[in-house]
Write an enzyme that holds these catalytic residues in place. Structure first.
Site, PDB file in Angstrom:
ATOM      1  N   HIS A   1      36.754  33.552  39.974  1.00 13.59           N
ATOM      2  CA  HIS A   1      37.216  34.900  40.330  1.00 13.59           C
ATOM      3  C   HIS A   1      37.360  35.719  39.050  1.00 13.59           C
ATOM      4  O   HIS A   1      38.143  35.348  38.164  1.00 13.59           O
ATOM      5  CB  HIS A   1      38.569  34.777  41.049  1.00 13.59           C
ATOM      6  CG  HIS A   1      39.156  36.093  41.456  1.00 13.59           C
ATOM      7  ND1 HIS A   1      40.371  36.188  42.089  1.00 13.59           N
ATOM      8  CD2 HIS A   1      38.710  37.372  41.342  1.00 13.59           C
ATOM      9  CE1 HIS A   1      40.654  37.453  42.335  1.00 13.59           C
ATOM     10  NE2 HIS A   1      39.659  38.196  41.884  1.00 13.59           N
TER      11      HIS A   1
ATOM     12  N   HIS B   1      24.844  40.719  30.621  1.00 14.75           N
ATOM     13  CA  HIS B   1      23.563  40.019  30.720  1.00 14.75           C
ATOM     14  C   HIS B   1      23.660  38.516  30.478  1.00 14.75           C
ATOM     15  O   HIS B   1      24.356  38.061  29.578  1.00 14.75           O
ATOM     16  CB  HIS B   1      22.554  40.626  29.739  1.00 14.75           C
ATOM     17  CG  HIS B   1      22.949  40.459  28.308  1.00 14.75           C
ATOM     18  ND1 HIS B   1      22.524  39.413  27.543  1.00 14.75           N
ATOM     19  CD2 HIS B   1      23.761  41.199  27.515  1.00 14.75           C
ATOM     20  CE1 HIS B   1      23.030  39.514  26.333  1.00 14.75           C
ATOM     21  NE2 HIS B   1      23.790  40.589  26.293  1.00 14.75           N
TER      22      HIS B   1
HETATM   23  C1  COA Z   1      48.958  34.418  32.115  1.00 14.73           C
HETATM   24  C2  COA Z   1      49.567  34.078  33.469  1.00 14.73           C
HETATM   25  C3  COA Z   1      48.611  33.203  34.252  1.00 14.73           C
HETATM   26  C4  COA Z   1      50.844  33.309  33.156  1.00 14.73           C
HETATM   27  O1  COA Z   1      51.492  33.004  34.331  1.00 14.73           O
HETATM   28  P1  COA Z   1      52.801  32.067  34.247  1.00 14.73           P
HETATM   29  O2  COA Z   1      52.455  30.779  33.614  1.00 14.73           O
HETATM   30  O3  COA Z   1      53.388  32.051  35.636  1.00 14.73           O
HETATM   31  O4  COA Z   1      53.693  32.824  33.215  1.00 14.73           O
HETATM   32  P2  COA Z   1      55.076  33.626  33.402  1.00 14.73           P
HETATM   33  O5  COA Z   1      54.907  34.774  34.337  1.00 14.73           O
HETATM   34  O6  COA Z   1      56.137  32.612  33.723  1.00 14.73           O
HETATM   35  O7  COA Z   1      55.312  34.184  31.958  1.00 14.73           O
HETATM   36  C5  COA Z   1      55.541  33.320  30.850  1.00 14.73           C
HETATM   37  C6  COA Z   1      55.590  34.177  29.591  1.00 14.73           C
HETATM   38  O8  COA Z   1      54.259  34.646  29.310  1.00 14.73           O
HETATM   39  C7  COA Z   1      54.256  36.082  29.268  1.00 14.73           C
HETATM   40  N1  COA Z   1      53.022  36.515  29.897  1.00 14.73           N
HETATM   41  C8  COA Z   1      52.695  36.414  31.216  1.00 14.73           C
HETATM   42  N2  COA Z   1      51.478  36.903  31.436  1.00 14.73           N
HETATM   43  C9  COA Z   1      51.014  37.320  30.239  1.00 14.73           C
HETATM   44  C10 COA Z   1      49.808  37.915  29.858  1.00 14.73           C
HETATM   45  N3  COA Z   1      48.834  38.169  30.746  1.00 14.73           N
HETATM   46  N4  COA Z   1      49.656  38.218  28.563  1.00 14.73           N
HETATM   47  C11 COA Z   1      50.633  37.966  27.665  1.00 14.73           C
HETATM   48  N5  COA Z   1      51.815  37.393  27.979  1.00 14.73           N
HETATM   49  C12 COA Z   1      51.984  37.078  29.257  1.00 14.73           C
HETATM   50  C13 COA Z   1      55.472  36.515  30.049  1.00 14.73           C
HETATM   51  O9  COA Z   1      55.918  37.778  29.640  1.00 14.73           O
HETATM   52  C14 COA Z   1      56.444  35.410  29.707  1.00 14.73           C
HETATM   53  O10 COA Z   1      56.974  35.654  28.426  1.00 14.73           O
HETATM   54  P3  COA Z   1      58.541  35.451  28.139  1.00 14.73           P
HETATM   55  O11 COA Z   1      58.777  33.975  28.362  1.00 14.73           O
HETATM   56  O12 COA Z   1      58.684  35.868  26.714  1.00 14.73           O
HETATM   57  O13 COA Z   1      59.251  36.298  29.127  1.00 14.73           O
HETATM   58  C15 COA Z   1      49.847  35.322  34.331  1.00 14.73           C
HETATM   59  O14 COA Z   1      50.969  36.034  33.898  1.00 14.73           O
HETATM   60  C16 COA Z   1      48.678  36.286  34.423  1.00 14.73           C
HETATM   61  O15 COA Z   1      48.385  37.073  33.518  1.00 14.73           O
HETATM   62  N6  COA Z   1      47.986  36.242  35.564  1.00 14.73           N
HETATM   63  C17 COA Z   1      46.888  37.104  35.879  1.00 14.73           C
HETATM   64  C18 COA Z   1      47.242  37.952  37.097  1.00 14.73           C
HETATM   65  C19 COA Z   1      46.084  38.815  37.506  1.00 14.73           C
HETATM   66  O16 COA Z   1      45.344  39.337  36.708  1.00 14.73           O
HETATM   67  N7  COA Z   1      45.902  38.934  38.794  1.00 14.73           N
HETATM   68  C20 COA Z   1      44.771  39.668  39.351  1.00 14.73           C
HETATM   69  C21 COA Z   1      44.693  39.427  40.829  1.00 14.73           C
HETATM   70  S1  COA Z   1      43.306  40.211  41.552  1.00 14.73           S
END
Ligand code: COA
Length: 214
Positions: A150, A141
């Site tokens: 998004h 709400h």
């Molecule tokens: C948080 C996020 C934006 C980070 O992306 P990034 O900057 O490219 O990060 P990386 O993939 O390089 O990961 C970096 C570190 O963060 C950690 N990490 C990544 N995503 C995480 C999350 N959601 N929660 C906790 N830790 C996360 C990774 O394990 C990595 O840790 P490490 O260095 O110990 O291995 C991304 O992982 C994410 O969660 N995106 C959302 C995707 C999604 O929901 N998509 C839906 C599409 S409809």
């Protein structure tokens, strides 16, 4: 009544998701544009046309044409740019609500907003232009979702949450009541957001912490 002609801009996952249900809303997809016309079309019988040819295509077509930006992910800027380009070319951006979504009668949805299967948009919520509330996400709400933002599958926004323009909330994230998420921010998948998120910040974890800035 004959089906309304619909053009999609974006030929990857979001086009597949929209293609699954827009016919049920009375639309017929007549064209699919993408800035990369070399990728394979995800929709049977509809070829991909190069984005650079969009205005010419529209000028050769008379009558009403409807359009949706089929770009998911973190690309809020692209969603709004493409929406503006479609409107400039005299294309109408409809609101699309999947038949299996629930939208409260007093919620408001901006032009081009996309509410997908199982999503719930609660009382007095406001969803911005070309924003996406993805599969099974809930917006409770009085929450407000900015233009081009998004909300990914399964994310849960409690009441009175404000999400800035072009921001992205990852799948399964939980946002506590009255939190503000800044413009262009990214909330990681599964994050539990307990404090306001600054504009352009990338936060993740439980509780969510700033990891970097875009
Ligand atoms: C948080 C996020 C934006 C980070 O992306 P990034 O900057 O490219 O990060 P990386 O993939 O390089 O990961 C970096 C570190 O963060 C950690 N990490 C990544 N995503 C995480 C999350 N959601 N929660 C906790 N830790 C996360 C990774 O394990 C990595 O840790 P490490 O260095 O110990 O291995 C991304 O992982 C994410 O969660 N995106 C959302 C995707 C999604 O929901 N998509 C839906 C599409 S409809």
């Amino acid at each position: 009544m004959s089906a309304r002609e619909l053009v999609l801009w974006g030929a990857t996952g979001q086009a597949i998701v929209l293609g699954e249900f827009v016919e049920r809303l009375g639309f017929r997809i007549v064209a699919l544009f993408d800035n990369d016309p070399t990728i394979a079309s995800p929709l049977e019988g509809i070829a991909i046309e190069a984005g650079s040819t969009f205005e010419r295509w529209r000028s050769e077509r008379s009558g009403d044409v409807y359009g949706l930006v089929a770009v998911g992910g973190e690309h809020g800027d692209a969603r709004l740019e493409l929406a503006a380009r479609m409107i400039d070319a005299n294309v109408v951006l409809p609101v699309v609500v999947h038949p299996a979504a629930y939208v409260a009668l007093d919620a408001t949805l901006g032009e081009g907003a996309q509410i997908l299967a199982g999503a719930v948009v609660c009382a007095r919520a406001r969803i911005g232009r070309s924003a996406i509330v993805n599969t099974r996400a809930s917006v409770d709400h009085e929450s407000q979702i900015g233009d081009g933002a998004h909300i990914s599958p399964g994310a849960s926004l409690a009441g009175c949450v404000l999400v800035g323009e072009r921001a992205f909330v990852g799948t399964g994230a939980v946002v506590l009541p009255r939190i503000t998420i800044g413009a262009d921010a990214i909330v990681g998948a599964g994050a539990v957001v307990t404090h306001d998120v600054p504009a352009r910040a990338v936060v993740a974890g439980n509780p969510a912490r700033v990891r970097r800035y875009r």
